[in-house]
Design a protein around this motif. Structure first.
Motif, PDB file in Angstrom:
ATOM      1  N   VAL A  15       0.828  -1.210   0.000  1.00 43.30           N
ATOM      2  CA  VAL A  15       0.000   0.000   0.000  1.00 43.30           C
ATOM      3  C   VAL A  15       0.861   1.257   0.000  1.00 43.30           C
ATOM      4  CG1 VAL A  15      -1.673   1.320   1.334  1.00 43.30           C
ATOM      5  CG2 VAL A  15      -1.903  -1.168   1.178  1.00 43.30           C
ATOM      6  N   GLU A  40       6.216  -9.530  -4.261  1.00 46.22           N
ATOM      7  CA  GLU A  40       4.931  -9.978  -4.809  1.00 46.22           C
ATOM      8  C   GLU A  40       4.982  -9.924  -6.339  1.00 46.22           C
ATOM      9  OE1 GLU A  40       1.214  -9.324  -2.439  1.00 46.22           O
ATOM     10  OE2 GLU A  40       2.345  -7.605  -1.713  1.00 46.22           O
ATOM     11  N   ALA A 318      -0.554   4.042   6.233  1.00 47.88           N
ATOM     12  CA  ALA A 318       0.376   3.594   5.181  1.00 47.88           C
ATOM     13  C   ALA A 318       0.309   4.575   4.006  1.00 47.88           C
ATOM     14  CB  ALA A 318       0.016   2.179   4.723  1.00 47.88           C
TER      15      ALA A 318
HETATM   16  P1  FDA Z   1       2.333  -3.840   2.951  1.00 48.51           P
HETATM   17  O1  FDA Z   1       2.278  -5.096   3.718  1.00 48.51           O
HETATM   18  O2  FDA Z   1       1.103  -3.352   2.285  1.00 48.51           O
HETATM   19  O3  FDA Z   1       3.439  -3.987   1.810  1.00 48.51           O
HETATM   20  C1  FDA Z   1       4.723  -4.483   2.059  1.00 48.51           C
HETATM   21  C2  FDA Z   1       5.301  -4.969   0.758  1.00 48.51           C
HETATM   22  O4  FDA Z   1       6.689  -5.190   0.895  1.00 48.51           O
HETATM   23  C3  FDA Z   1       4.714  -6.293   0.259  1.00 48.51           C
HETATM   24  O5  FDA Z   1       4.460  -6.193  -1.111  1.00 48.51           O
HETATM   25  C4  FDA Z   1       5.843  -7.287   0.533  1.00 48.51           C
HETATM   26  O6  FDA Z   1       5.818  -8.386  -0.337  1.00 48.51           O
HETATM   27  C5  FDA Z   1       7.035  -6.411   0.267  1.00 48.51           C
HETATM   28  N1  FDA Z   1       8.286  -6.884   0.860  1.00 48.51           N
HETATM   29  C6  FDA Z   1       8.544  -7.113   2.161  1.00 48.51           C
HETATM   30  N2  FDA Z   1       9.826  -7.501   2.328  1.00 48.51           N
HETATM   31  C7  FDA Z   1      10.391  -7.509   1.103  1.00 48.51           C
HETATM   32  C8  FDA Z   1      11.689  -7.820   0.616  1.00 48.51           C
HETATM   33  N3  FDA Z   1      12.661  -8.208   1.435  1.00 48.51           N
HETATM   34  N4  FDA Z   1      11.925  -7.734  -0.720  1.00 48.51           N
HETATM   35  C9  FDA Z   1      10.932  -7.336  -1.572  1.00 48.51           C
HETATM   36  N5  FDA Z   1       9.685  -7.017  -1.159  1.00 48.51           N
HETATM   37  C10 FDA Z   1       9.423  -7.095   0.159  1.00 48.51           C
HETATM   38  N6  FDA Z   1      -5.894  -1.802   7.605  1.00 48.51           N
HETATM   39  C11 FDA Z   1      -6.992  -1.017   7.747  1.00 48.51           C
HETATM   40  O7  FDA Z   1      -6.871   0.126   8.207  1.00 48.51           O
HETATM   41  N7  FDA Z   1      -8.218  -1.481   7.403  1.00 48.51           N
HETATM   42  C12 FDA Z   1      -8.402  -2.725   6.911  1.00 48.51           C
HETATM   43  O8  FDA Z   1      -9.531  -3.115   6.630  1.00 48.51           O
HETATM   44  C13 FDA Z   1      -7.271  -3.573   6.750  1.00 48.51           C
HETATM   45  N8  FDA Z   1      -7.397  -4.836   6.271  1.00 48.51           N
HETATM   46  C14 FDA Z   1      -6.303  -5.646   6.147  1.00 48.51           C
HETATM   47  C15 FDA Z   1      -6.467  -6.948   5.670  1.00 48.51           C
HETATM   48  C16 FDA Z   1      -5.376  -7.802   5.572  1.00 48.51           C
HETATM   49  C17 FDA Z   1      -5.563  -9.192   5.055  1.00 48.51           C
HETATM   50  C18 FDA Z   1      -4.097  -7.352   5.969  1.00 48.51           C
HETATM   51  C19 FDA Z   1      -2.915  -8.276   5.875  1.00 48.51           C
HETATM   52  C20 FDA Z   1      -3.929  -6.050   6.442  1.00 48.51           C
HETATM   53  C21 FDA Z   1      -5.039  -5.190   6.528  1.00 48.51           C
HETATM   54  N9  FDA Z   1      -4.910  -3.886   6.996  1.00 48.51           N
HETATM   55  C22 FDA Z   1      -6.007  -3.074   7.111  1.00 48.51           C
HETATM   56  C23 FDA Z   1      -3.585  -3.350   7.331  1.00 48.51           C
HETATM   57  C24 FDA Z   1      -2.976  -2.631   6.131  1.00 48.51           C
HETATM   58  O9  FDA Z   1      -3.207  -3.369   4.951  1.00 48.51           O
HETATM   59  C25 FDA Z   1      -1.492  -2.430   6.347  1.00 48.51           C
HETATM   60  O10 FDA Z   1      -1.314  -1.601   7.472  1.00 48.51           O
HETATM   61  C26 FDA Z   1      -0.834  -1.816   5.121  1.00 48.51           C
HETATM   62  O11 FDA Z   1      -0.916  -2.698   4.029  1.00 48.51           O
HETATM   63  C27 FDA Z   1       0.612  -1.464   5.398  1.00 48.51           C
HETATM   64  O12 FDA Z   1       1.185  -0.975   4.230  1.00 48.51           O
HETATM   65  P2  FDA Z   1       2.754  -1.169   3.952  1.00 48.51           P
HETATM   66  O13 FDA Z   1       2.976  -0.647   2.568  1.00 48.51           O
HETATM   67  O14 FDA Z   1       3.515  -0.663   5.092  1.00 48.51           O
HETATM   68  O15 FDA Z   1       2.951  -2.752   3.924  1.00 48.51           O
END
Ligand code: FDA
Ligand code: NAD
Length: 434
Positions: A15, A40, A318
């Protein structure tokens, strides 16, 4: 070793990465300057869809429908958008080594990426029951949910185990959303969690009582005060039973586990200052290392409103932290500055026909107001949190857009209240008149 050079690299393709890319484009990033590296296989998408619309038995959400930035009402960023802007989307690429002093990242396949400015957006990973050695926890059909691949595996299992039994381990966000999703898919659902009520991180006992009652009316069995201590599987290695600490045994065709997340910061251990389990940043999401920023779930940042430093694992932050970091980067290159991040916490969830929003801080005394009878045809209720005579947090189930805006305003402005009984009887109208 192949080496690729970029001015800006966003590590992670979730995100925060998507919203950062849009902000870079808005502020005039040049073709070839920016790369997003993600393990991903797909372009950044709105992760919240995975535990909701993605699992619907009919009319399920599928990509490209929920690529960023549709979640906040913006334009959908398809692969073509990145191409058009000259933003390199490097997918299926896991970074396994980060050398911050040398400004390099190395992938599992051995490619090297050099950057001038790095934005860490690696998000969180799930905590697994195998992490605490729960016996049998590596059986087939025990699922976790973080990425689209996880959701696809769950969707396949839902089809294969049609009308079967599901056990949900955990009573937090994933637990409540997946409990509902499995019920909607006509599974016989049991939920198990150790606390006296669901979502104790946020819910008061009064709020939780509504959701537990509503779920029970839907036929979901809720088992509290105990944990899963082991699993048995059949001759195919597929999970068959969940053994609970209190001695009970539950039959299961599918188990979904949501026992919390952990920010993904191991690549940077010892290279950057940490705080509260995340990477410490300032109000511009700059870390302790020059030219390295951290946003989204991994950032521990100053929460100006509460004069505190915190980490937030929710989508609104995020998005906003990513935009703030990019604005700060571009402004500093132009010799300008931006205002400090001034974040009002906003969390939400949806399940069945329910939808709640929460704004602010859940500290201090609480009052519960409105119709919280789980049998009501249209329940609408909420809570305020009151600290030092001021309302600092507000929760509302079933609110309209205007009512949700009203509770957001209350949490932001923190009006004084003298009498909690009067606040209880005023309820939502207190927020609506602010
Ligand atoms: P995010 O997890 O989105 O992205 C991280 C990315 O980094 C991924 O693509 C991963 O593969 C990549 N990555 C990690 N390490 C890596 C590496 N070493 N090399 C390459 N790539 C790497 N929040 C909310 O407010 N309301 C809601 O309804 C929901 N619902 C929800 C459902 C589900 C199933 C989840 C898992 C989470 C939610 N959330 C939520 C939380 C919200 O989605 C979350 O806080 C954000 O996605 C965080 O965004 P980030 O970009 O920080 O991490
Ligand atoms: P969570 O922290 O919300 O809930 C974890 C729950 O696990 C606890 O409430 C507890 O009930 C339970 N638990 C802990 N140990 C247990 C054990 N041994 N056995 C059984 N239960 C146990 O975490 P989550 O629900 O796993 O969510 C993971 C991440 O995804 C979080 O970052 C969350 O914010 C995010 N998410 C957010 C939303 C949303 O905001 N609507 C939706 C889904 C996921």
């Amino acid at each position: 070793m192949a080496v690729k050079n970029f001015k800006y690299v966003i590590l992670g393709g979730g995100v925060a990465a998507g919203y950062a890319a849009r902000e870079f484009a808005k502020l005039g990033v040049q073709p070839g300057e920016l790369a997003i590296i993600s393990k991903e296989a797909v372009a950044p998408y709105e992760r919240p869809a995975l535990s909701k619309g993605y699992l619907f038995p009919q009319g399920a959400a599928r990509l490209p429908g929920f690529h960023v930035c549709v979640g906040s009402g913006g334009e959908r960023l398809l692969l073509e958008w990145y191409k058009e802007k000259g933003i390199e989307l490097i997918l299926r690429t896991e970074i396994v080594k980060a050398d911050l002093p040398a400004k390099t990242l190395v992938s599992a396949a051995g490619e090297m990426f050099k950057y001038q400015i790095l934005i860490i957006a690696t998000g969180s990973t799930v905590i697994r029951l195998t992490d605490f050695g729960v016996q049998g926890a590596d059986a087939k059909n025990i699922f976790y949910l973080r990425e689209i691949d996880d959701a696809d595996m769950l969707v396949e299992a839902i089809k294969a185990k049609k009308n079967g039994k599901a056990v949900i381990v955990g009573g937090g966000y994933i637990g409540l959303e997946l409990g509902a999703a499995m019920k909607i898919n006509n599974f016989d659902v049991s939920m198990v969690y150790p606390e006296p009520w669901c979502m104790p991180r946020l819910f008061t006992s009064g709020i939780a009582a509504f959701y537990e009652g509503y779920y029970a009316n839907k036929g979901i069995k809720i088992i509290k005060g105990t944990v899963a201590v082991g699993f048995t599987s059949d001759s195919n290695g597929e999970v068959k039973e969940v053994k609970l600490k209190d001695g009970r045994v539950l039959e299961a065709d599918i188990v979904v586990v949501g026992v919390g997340g952990r920010p993904l910061i191991t690549l940077f251990k010892g290279q950057v200052e940490e705080e509260k389990g995340g990477i410490k940043t300032d109000a511009f999401f700059k870390t302790s290392v020059p030219n390295v920023y951290a946003v989204g779930d991994v950032a521990t940042f100053p929460m100006k409103l509460y004069n505190d430093i915190r980490r937030v694992e929710h989508v609104d932050h995020a998005r906003k932290s990513a935009e703030q970091a990019v604005k700060a980067i571009m402004a500093s290159e132009a010799g300008k500055s931006v205002d400090e991040y001034d974040y009002l916490p906003y969390f939400y969830s949806r399940s069945f026909d329910l939808a709640w929003q929460f704004y602010g801080d859940n500290v201090g005394d609480t009052v519960l107001f409105g119709d919280n009878n789980p049998q009501s045809p249209k329940p609408k209720f909420g809570s305020y949190w009151i600290k030092d005579g001021k309302v600092v947090g507000a929760f509302l189930e079933g609110g309209t857009a205007e009512e949700n805006q009203a509770i957001a305003k209350v949490a932001k402005l923190q009006p004084s209240v003298e009498n909690l009984d009067a606040l209880t009887s005023e309820g939502l109208s207190f927020a609506c008149k602010i």
